[in-house]
Design an enzyme around this catalytic site. Structure first.
Site, short mmCIF file in Angstrom:
data_model
loop_
_atom_site.label_atom_id
_atom_site.label_comp_id
_atom_site.label_asym_id
_atom_site.label_seq_id
_atom_site.Cartn_x
_atom_site.Cartn_y
_atom_site.Cartn_z
N ASP A 61 0.81 -1.23 0.00
CA ASP A 61 0.00 0.00 0.00
C ASP A 61 0.83 1.27 0.00
OD1 ASP A 61 -2.54 -0.81 -0.01
OD2 ASP A 61 -2.79 -0.85 2.16
N TYR A 125 6.48 -10.18 6.15
CA TYR A 125 6.37 -8.77 6.51
C TYR A 125 6.88 -8.57 7.93
CZ TYR A 125 3.35 -7.59 2.52
OH TYR A 125 2.85 -7.37 1.27
#
Length: 303
Positions: A61, A125
């Site tokens: 994002d 992540y």
């Protein structure tokens, strides 16, 4: 296939602060470009014969960073020039990206049917949290936009680890998915292999005048739902702060409903890093014959 045509897998990193996420931004919304737009511009500078199209493995994002994202593309060179060697390709792309906070870290020539997104075995992540800083301007400059700064002095890490253990395994993560246009097409069932909470450190911890406690939340899965990592992080931090109990987090998970997730709880983009995308070695290998051809023809690596 032509001898001057090759498919490459590239790994690249970026500081996401100035970009509208990893993938291309529709032309009508070009306030800020996506990372993909800039990498495609750099590939075009190599003057390929074919139209440039980059397929990014992981759609991060706006504001999210990557230490290692990946993508594949095809490149056919003009005048029957042989394909670029991997090292020359990396240097050439970085030369054209130099003004951006984007760097190609390595390249692999891969089989013609290789796909960066669908062949990925797992994605990892890491979410970075700084504790006990009363105002973000007191963080070292090297941490600006690269962590979530919490004023809390401490987090209940044991409770966070207990809650993280509930997220591991194969389950329906609907409650941790933000609503987007893909919602009806993608299964909410994912297998989370790792959800860990470990001490971290500031990028300049050896050189800064004061100790800043850092924590890192690590998540590994083959793939994630839209905003899943930031929503899981936000919920675990809420547990660490005593705003949610472990039982309440379990209730949210079991509700299997994105509306069950408390509003405003998701972690901000700036602490999140995509740190690795893993592939099978065998998927990256091109047949012996092709690589010998490439080796023979890579003696002259002029632009």
């Amino acid at each position: 296939m032509h001898n001057n045509w090759a498919r490459y897998l590239v790994f690249f990193q970026y500081i996401g602060t100035n970009y509208r996420g990893a993938v291309k931004v529709p032309p009508n919304q070009l306030v800020r470009k996506g990372v993909q737009d800039h990498v495609e511009d750099a590939i075009r500078r190599l003057r390929p014969l074919n139209p440039v199209s980059l397929l990014v493995s992981s759609r991060t994002d706006t504001g999210v960073h990557a230490l290692s994202n990946s993508a594949h593309f095809d490149l056919q060179r003009m005048n029957d020039k042989p394909p670029f060697t991997e090292d020359v390709l990396v240097e050439a792309l970085n030369f054209h990206l130099k003004a951006e906070q984007i760097r190609i870290t390595r390249a692999h020539r891969v089989p013609d049917d290789f796909h960066a997104r669908f062949r990925a075995r797992s994605r990892t992540y890491v979410y970075r949290i700084a504790l006990g800083i009363s105002h973000h301007s007191l963080l070292p400059l090297t941490e600006r936009d690269l962590c979530w700064n919490l004023r809390n002095q401490t987090l209940d890490v044991e409770a966070m680890r207990e809650a993280a253990a509930l997220l591991v395994g194969t389950q329906d993560f609907s409650s941790f998915r933000a609503v987007n246009s893909d919602i009806h097409f993608k299964s909410p069932v994912k297998t989370l292999n790792v959800a860990s909470v470990q001490p971290g450190s500031s990028f300049v911890h050896a050189h800064f005048h004061r100790e800043i406690p850092f924590w890192e939340l690590t998540f590994t899965s083959r793939s994630f739902l839209y905003k899943q990592v930031r929503r899981m992080t936000g919920a675990l931090v809420a547990v660490g702060r005593g705003q949610l109990s472990v039982l309440q987090l379990q209730d949210i998970l079991e509700a299997r409903d994105s509306l069950a997730y408390p509003q405003g709880l998701a972690a901000p983009a700036n602490g999140l890093f995509l740190t690795r995308v893993d592939y099978r070695e065998t998927d990256l290998q091109i047949s012996q014959q092709t690589s010998e051809q490439q080796f023979v023809s890579s003696g002259n690596s002029e632009d």
